[in-house]
Design a protein around this motif. Sequence first.
Motif, PDB file in Angstrom:
ATOM      1  N   LEU A 103       0.992  -1.146  -0.087  1.00 54.19           N
ATOM      2  CA  LEU A 103      -0.083   0.131   0.067  1.00 54.19           C
ATOM      3  C   LEU A 103       0.764   1.277   0.060  1.00 54.19           C
ATOM      4  CD1 LEU A 103      -2.860  -0.941   2.455  1.00 54.19           C
ATOM      5  CD2 LEU A 103      -2.958  -0.365   0.032  1.00 54.19           C
ATOM      6  N   ILE A 160       2.096   2.700  -3.618  1.00 56.21           N
ATOM      7  CA  ILE A 160       1.179   3.362  -4.719  1.00 56.21           C
ATOM      8  C   ILE A 160       1.184   4.872  -4.707  1.00 56.21           C
ATOM      9  CG2 ILE A 160      -1.310   3.247  -5.240  1.00 56.21           C
ATOM     10  CD1 ILE A 160       0.340   0.554  -5.249  1.00 56.21           C
ATOM     11  N   VAL A 204      -6.292   4.846  -3.998  1.00 55.53           N
ATOM     12  CA  VAL A 204      -6.556   3.637  -3.024  1.00 55.53           C
ATOM     13  C   VAL A 204      -7.463   3.828  -2.244  1.00 55.53           C
ATOM     14  CG1 VAL A 204      -5.796   1.559  -1.967  1.00 55.53           C
ATOM     15  CG2 VAL A 204      -4.294   2.449  -3.571  1.00 55.53           C
ATOM     16  N   HIS A 221     -10.352   2.436   0.607  1.00 56.22           N
ATOM     17  CA  HIS A 221     -10.388   1.384   1.491  1.00 56.22           C
ATOM     18  C   HIS A 221     -11.610   0.900   1.770  1.00 56.22           C
ATOM     19  CE1 HIS A 221      -5.820   1.300   3.387  1.00 56.22           C
ATOM     20  NE2 HIS A 221      -6.011   2.259   2.376  1.00 56.22           N
ATOM     21  N   LEU A 234     -10.118  -3.494  -1.019  1.00 52.99           N
ATOM     22  CA  LEU A 234      -9.552  -2.261  -1.525  1.00 52.99           C
ATOM     23  C   LEU A 234     -10.203  -1.917  -2.904  1.00 52.99           C
ATOM     24  CD1 LEU A 234      -5.987  -2.914  -0.785  1.00 52.99           C
ATOM     25  CD2 LEU A 234      -7.250  -1.082   0.224  1.00 52.99           C
ATOM     26  N   VAL A 247      -8.739   0.107  -6.107  1.00 52.32           N
ATOM     27  CA  VAL A 247      -7.845   0.822  -6.845  1.00 52.32           C
ATOM     28  C   VAL A 247      -8.147   1.484  -7.995  1.00 52.32           C
ATOM     29  CG1 VAL A 247      -5.373   0.534  -7.486  1.00 52.32           C
ATOM     30  CG2 VAL A 247      -6.325  -1.034  -5.827  1.00 52.32           C
ATOM     31  N   ALA A 275      -2.709  -2.207  -8.684  1.00 50.09           N
ATOM     32  CA  ALA A 275      -3.296  -3.412  -8.163  1.00 50.09           C
ATOM     33  C   ALA A 275      -2.362  -4.630  -8.032  1.00 50.09           C
ATOM     34  CB  ALA A 275      -4.612  -3.739  -8.869  1.00 50.09           C
TER      35      ALA A 275
END
Length: 421
Positions: free
Chosen positions: A352, A355, A360, A362, A381, A383, A401
């Motif tokens: 995580l 990225i 992203v 959650h 998640l 993405v 991802a």
Amino acid sequence: MDILVIGGGGREHAICCALAKSPKAGTIYCAPGNAGIGQVAEIVPIAVNEFDKLTAFAQEKQVGLVVVGPDDPLADGIVDAFEAKKIPVFGPRKNAAHIEGSKTFMKDLLKKYNIPTAAYEKFDNYDDAKAYLDLQKLPIVIKADGLAAGKGVTVAFTREEAEAALKDIMVSKVFGDAGSQVVIEEFLEGQEMSILAFVDGEVVRPMSAAQDHKQVYDHDKGPNTGGMGTYSPLPHIAESIIEEAVETIIKPTAKAMVAEGRPFRGVLFAGLMISPDGKPKTIEFNARFGDPETQVVLPRLKSDLLEIFLASVNGTLDQVEIEWSDEAAVCVVLASGGYPASYPKGLPISGLDEIEDAFVFHAGTAKNEAGEWITNGGRVLGVVGLGQDIAEARDKAYAAAERITFEGKHQRSDIAAKALV
């Protein structure tokens, strides 16, 4: 202005991120939230159905606006509860949220006002439903009347599937009281499309169209989920078709709700099917932001989301101009192994922090005692990649991802592929 967002998934994470961009936004609270949402909002450990605690918290903190994300509390009257305390709240009242809470109500409404939808019959008796089902052509669509977390719909391609779905809903009661009635509906073929709209009575301000991927596996195979990915805009669908859907389905539905004494204020979400001849028909209506549609629509919003919410609450939505980015957005959902059936929780998530070129959001995450990210839901998640077109956005989403890993991670590999044909 301090804000309370109610909910705890990827949709609410996207809403909080969009609200945080507003210069008018003060502290953003989210109840119950999740670990990821905690990066942009202050987490409040109150469940979405604890209306007394939520209204008391809003009064204590003197929040200027409450935004409701999920469907269940809307159907149960959470907006009415806040309004009774004179707390400004964005979302439909209980009698308007019924358009999502009861599929039979929704279908009957569309039929009464001649709004395009699939042919259907409704039943509250298993034997009657089974006798009708035996006479229908396949494939056929079987829907539990009430809310079932996005899992109460079966598209049956065989008699065995159809009978099993009907028995699950009406006899085994796998969805509880949501299955006290059932809708049996003709199967519509074509392209699916989602249009969300900000609505205040008869005032409708459509958002950019999106397309969801419901089935858990590639090529639309396997059981329905809450959504395995989505994208916006829809370059392969003519703008004239999108406009026709707004003019013949969404606006007439908003007017119908007013005529029925159920004026809708909030986000009205139309799930549509475009037939091969280019005519849109209604599959469903939801009474709130979609998930994961929100995760690709709101990142493309150039206007101030807080201003839009406040205009809807204050009855001035007709005075608001809403701007959208020309960029495309693609969301790839990373799900737990086994979803939408049973799945493990508490599995470590890595990658995580790596990225940089994607959002992203959650949905089902938590942190363990060591402060490490772990899984805590079926959809873990979302993405999201942004790009000049769908191809670029899709490449960014999938590249990001791939850098995120957890045991049993499952994702579809064909999100937005239909837009590239």
